[in-house]
Each structure stands twice: as structure tokens, then as C-alpha cells.
Design a protein around this motif. Structure first.
Motif, short mmCIF file in Angstrom:
data_model
loop_
_atom_site.label_atom_id
_atom_site.label_comp_id
_atom_site.label_asym_id
_atom_site.label_seq_id
_atom_site.Cartn_x
_atom_site.Cartn_y
_atom_site.Cartn_z
N UNK A 304 0.88 -1.23 0.03
CA UNK A 304 -0.02 0.10 0.00
C UNK A 304 0.93 1.33 -0.10
N UNK A 305 0.19 2.27 -0.14
CA UNK A 305 0.77 3.86 -0.34
C UNK A 305 1.33 4.16 0.81
N UNK A 306 0.60 3.76 1.91
CA UNK A 306 0.83 4.34 3.31
C UNK A 306 -0.08 3.81 4.21
N UNK A 307 0.27 3.66 5.30
CA UNK A 307 -0.57 3.49 6.69
C UNK A 307 -1.88 4.16 6.60
N UNK A 308 -3.05 3.67 6.99
CA UNK A 308 -4.26 4.55 7.11
C UNK A 308 -4.11 5.47 8.34
N UNK A 309 -4.95 6.52 8.16
CA UNK A 309 -4.97 7.45 8.95
C UNK A 309 -5.94 7.30 9.89
N UNK A 310 -5.95 7.71 11.33
CA UNK A 310 -6.54 7.48 12.48
C UNK A 310 -7.82 8.10 11.96
N UNK A 311 -9.21 7.47 12.11
CA UNK A 311 -10.50 7.89 11.82
C UNK A 311 -10.73 7.75 10.30
N UNK A 312 -9.98 7.02 9.45
CA UNK A 312 -10.08 6.78 8.21
C UNK A 312 -11.53 6.17 7.83
N UNK A 313 -12.12 6.30 6.96
CA UNK A 313 -13.42 5.79 6.82
C UNK A 313 -13.23 4.24 6.10
N UNK A 314 -13.96 3.26 6.36
CA UNK A 314 -13.99 1.98 5.96
C UNK A 314 -15.17 1.75 5.29
N UNK A 315 -15.12 1.30 3.91
CA UNK A 315 -16.21 1.00 3.19
C UNK A 315 -15.96 -0.56 2.95
N UNK A 316 -17.36 -1.40 3.26
CA UNK A 316 -17.63 -2.50 3.00
C UNK A 316 -18.41 -2.66 1.55
N UNK A 317 -17.81 -3.68 0.74
CA UNK A 317 -18.61 -3.98 -0.54
C UNK A 317 -19.67 -4.63 -0.17
N UNK A 318 -20.96 -4.67 -1.00
CA UNK A 318 -21.91 -5.49 -1.30
C UNK A 318 -23.04 -4.88 -0.06
N UNK A 319 -24.15 -5.45 -0.35
CA UNK A 319 -25.43 -5.08 0.28
C UNK A 319 -25.32 -6.02 1.55
N UNK A 320 -25.43 -5.36 2.90
CA UNK A 320 -25.45 -5.73 4.18
C UNK A 320 -26.55 -7.09 4.10
N UNK A 321 -25.99 -8.29 4.62
CA UNK A 321 -26.67 -9.53 5.05
C UNK A 321 -27.40 -10.02 3.61
N UNK A 322 -26.90 -9.67 2.44
CA UNK A 322 -27.71 -10.00 1.36
C UNK A 322 -26.73 -10.94 0.50
#
Length: 398
Positions: A304-322
Motif C-alpha cells: 500500500x501507499x501508506x498506513x491508514x490515518x486515524x479515523x479513516x473511513x472503511x467501506x465494505x462492499x456489497x449489500x448488508x446481509x444479502x
């Protein structure tokens, strides 16, 4: 003309031939074979060491900067034994090989092949690259996006396969039927629902691809703490006490980019990570998530280009529980499947062991004097391993 009594060797070879024809995923990945397991009295363990490619960093300037060669390998455990058990008599073995194959071996090997194939297909959960198209039909554009990911990760052109679930195959064959000019190719599509080779892939269809159901994804997940690296990520912001993530879920982190595998320059494309185990939030909404690939910010193994920052947003792929469908585009070296010779027992009615294209099978038959039967067992000892997940890409559709 009387029939010739079939030998155990002939039966085993025919069983392997039938099994081999039905394993189109296992048949399109790297296959390893180890005969040392079958040596009487040998203590060889249950693990094969599969060597991985070495990686180096490039020096700038004229000053020598020697670097050690660190050999890396993956442990491929050969410890799963599956088989089919039958009862047949000497009279059965007087049939022609074709009759015996159709009546006895074909149905037996079909169910064994399906079980082995389904086991190996679970490796999709270790692939971190995904083209997400949930809720929509498969499209050739999405296949090409998957191809781009493989090209960007330097997957060799030869040996690439796009293995489709049945619905994705329907959608793609229908979408592409007008793009083929060759009459034979067109007729093959209509007859078999199979596209053949295009866009650098051998296209296959398999009924055994599972669906994937992501976790609840509940909350607003964030990275908890700057400067993190390694194979786990400390996170917070999830809804307390929820099964937020499932093994095989894919996510990205804001401003954490994938790097070129050789130059290590940022590609400007968010790195995708895969969750290594089911993970639930604690009462405060915290999860330490096992991830792949590891977060490595420098050196020959940089991801990776660098470590994630504190409080960096996380996005999970796909529709929840579907649930959504899974197809897979991959180079053969992304995965390995191994079989090993099993020890031949002594004092039985007959026994044989054969190897065909890296798959070893043993057949043993014994006479049951109590019931006047000939119980027979066909066994395969195997294992599988994701070796280079960067050379594979999931296609998530429907």
C-alpha cells in the motif's frame, strides 16, 4: 466373445479419468503431487512447502546496497480424505469397461468430484480483489475490469480462466452472442452455453460456485489509531454487539492505495482487503479485523501507499446481509491443489493406485464373508491453498 475380467488398475484409471473431466476449477489451477506419503513406515507429515517468487527493491545511484534473498513459501496441507464406498461383485467386473463406467463409476465419481470441487472453491474467500456489481446482471464490462486487475497485478497472459456461475454464464452468453462472427462459435454458444476463449480468458461454467453473504456492516466503521501495519486492523464505530463482518467480506480504507507490484508507486486505486475470519463488534463497537493482504508500507513486499490515518473511513462492499453470486477470474498460479499417494493396505482382495494429471486415487476391495459382499472404497487424499491471491479477482453479481 466372453467379457474380460476388469483389473483393479483398469477400474482405478477409469475412475480417475471420469473424476478429472468433472473438476474444471481444480483442473485449471496449479496441481501438486507428492508420492512420499505412500511409503510404508514413512513419517512425512501432512504439509507440502510451495515456494513463492522472490521480491527485491531497486537501488538508486552507484553505491552498493546488497540485499539478502529471503525465500518464502506457503504451507499446503494435504490432510483431507474423501471417498466413495460401493458394494459390487466379481460378476460386476465382467462387464465391459464402458458399461462398468456408465453404471457404477460415473455416478460415484460425479458426487466425489462435486464434493472436492466445492471444497476447493471455498478459496474465493481469501481473494481480496473484487469487481462489485451486486443487484445487476453480469456484464462483459465487469469481466474486463476483472481482467484489468489481473493485468495490473502482472498475471501472465497464458493460463487465465474466467470460471462463471450458471447465471453469470447465461447473462454473458446472451450479451455477447452477437459479437462472435465465427459460425462454429455461435452454434457452440447455443448448444452448450459456453463461450470458449475471449478477452484473454478461457471461459468455463460451474454449478458449484457458492453465493456470499456479507455481514451486517452496521455502524460507521473507522480506523482506530494511525500508523497501523500488518495482518490485522484495529477499528471502531461499528454498531455494538453485531456480526458486522463475515469471512470473505471485501473492504477499502480511505486514502490507502494499491501500489504497482514492481515499482511500488501508488496506482491511485484504493487497495481492497479481504476479511480473514468472521468478526463481531464488542459492546463498544470495536473490532480487530484479520486482513489480507497485510498492510506493508515499504520494502520488497510493499502492498500500500501508506498506513491508514486515524479515523479513516472503511467501506465494505456489497449489500448488508444479502447474498450475491460469485464467479472468479484467475491465473492458474493463484491457487494450488495437491493430492498424495495413500498407503496400499496388505491382505485385501485387490488394491490399486493410479495418478492422472496430478490427482492420485486409491481403490481397495475386500471380501465380506459375513454378508457375502465385496465392499470397495475409492479414496483421494488432498489439500488446497491460495498461493498468490493478487492473481485472482472475484466477480460479484446478482
Amino acid at each position: 466373445m466372453p467379457n474380460t475380467l476388469l483389473s483393479p488398475t483398469a477400474v482405478t484409471r477409469e475412475a480417475l479419468r471420469v473424476l478429472h473431466q468433472k473438476l474444471n476449477f481444480v483442473g485449471s489451477i496449479t496441481r501438486e503431487y507428492d508420492e512420499t506419503f505412500a511409503k510404508q513406515g514413512a513419517k512425512v507429515g501432512d504439509t507440502l512447502k510451495v515456494r513463492l517468487p522472490n521480491q527485491y527493491v531497486v537501488r538508486s545511484g552507484s553505491t552498493l546496497a546488497a540485499q539478502d534473498t529471503t525465500e518464502t513459501s506457503a504451507d499446503l496441507k494435504v490432510q483431507t480424505q474423501k471417498g466413495v464406498d460401493l458394494n459390487f461383485t466379481s460378476v460386476d467386473l465382467t462387464m465391459t469397461l464402458d458399461d462398468f463406467s456408465d453404471r457404477v463409476l460415473e455416478p460415484a465419481m460425479s458426487v466425489l468430484a462435486a464434493t472436492i470441487e466445492a471444497d476447493a472453491m471455498s478459496m474465493y474467500k481469501e481473494v481480496n480483489n473484487q469487481v462489485t456489481n451486486n443487484g445487476a446482471a453480469a456484464s462483459f464490462a465487469k469481466v474486463l475490469q476483472g481482467r484489468k486487475i489481473l493485468v495490473d497485478n502482472l498475471a501472465p497472459l497464458a493460463g487465465r480462466t474466467c470460471n462463471l456461475n450458471t447465471q453469470d454464464n447465461v447473462d454473458l452468453v446472451d450479451a455477447l452472442k452477437g459479437l462472435f462472427n465465427d459460425k462454429d462459435n455461435l452454434s457452440r454458444q447455443y448448444r452448450e452455453g459456453f463461450m470458449g476463449r475471449t478477452a484473454g480468458f478461457d471461459f468455463m461454467e460451474n454449478t458449484l460456485w457458492p453465493s456470499h453473504t456479507p455481514g451486517t456492516k452496521a455502524g460507521t466503521p473507522l480506523v482506530n489509531g494511525a500508523g497501523q501495519s500488518g495482518a490485522s486492523l484495529v477499528t471502531d464505530g461499528w454498531t455494538a454487539s453485531t456480526a458486522a463482518l463475515k469471512k470473505g467480506d471485501i473492504f477499502t480504507i480511505a486514502n490507502v492505495f494499491r501500489v504497482h507490484p514492481e515499482t511500488k508507486a501508488s496506482t491511485g486505486i484504493l487497495q481492497q482487503f479481504v476479511v480473514g475470519a468472521d468478526a463481531s463488534a464488542d459492546g463498544s463497537g470495536n473490532i480487530t479485523v484479520p486482513i489480507s493482504p497485510s498492510i506493508i508500507t515499504s520494502g520488497a513486499q510493499q502492498t500500500v501507499s501508506g498506513s491508514p490515518a486515524d479515523n479513516a473511513a472503511i467501506s465494505v462492499a456489497g449489500a448488508a446481509s444479502t447474498a450475491h453470486g460469485i464467479s472468479l477470474a484467475y491465473h492458474k498460479s493463484a491457487f494450488a491443489f495437491a493430492t498424495a499417494d495413500m498407503v496400499m493396505p496388505r491382505g485385501v482382495d485387490f488394491a490399486a493406485r493410479e495418478v492422472f494429471d496430478g490427482i492420485s486415487m486409491r481403490i481397495v476391495r475386500q471380501y465380506d464373508i459375513n454378508n457375502d459382499k465385496f465392499p470397495c472404497r475409492l479414496d483421494v487424499l488432498y489439500g488446497y491453498k491460495t498461493l498468490r491471491p493478487q492473481l485472482a479477482c472475484r466477480l460479484a453479481n446478482n
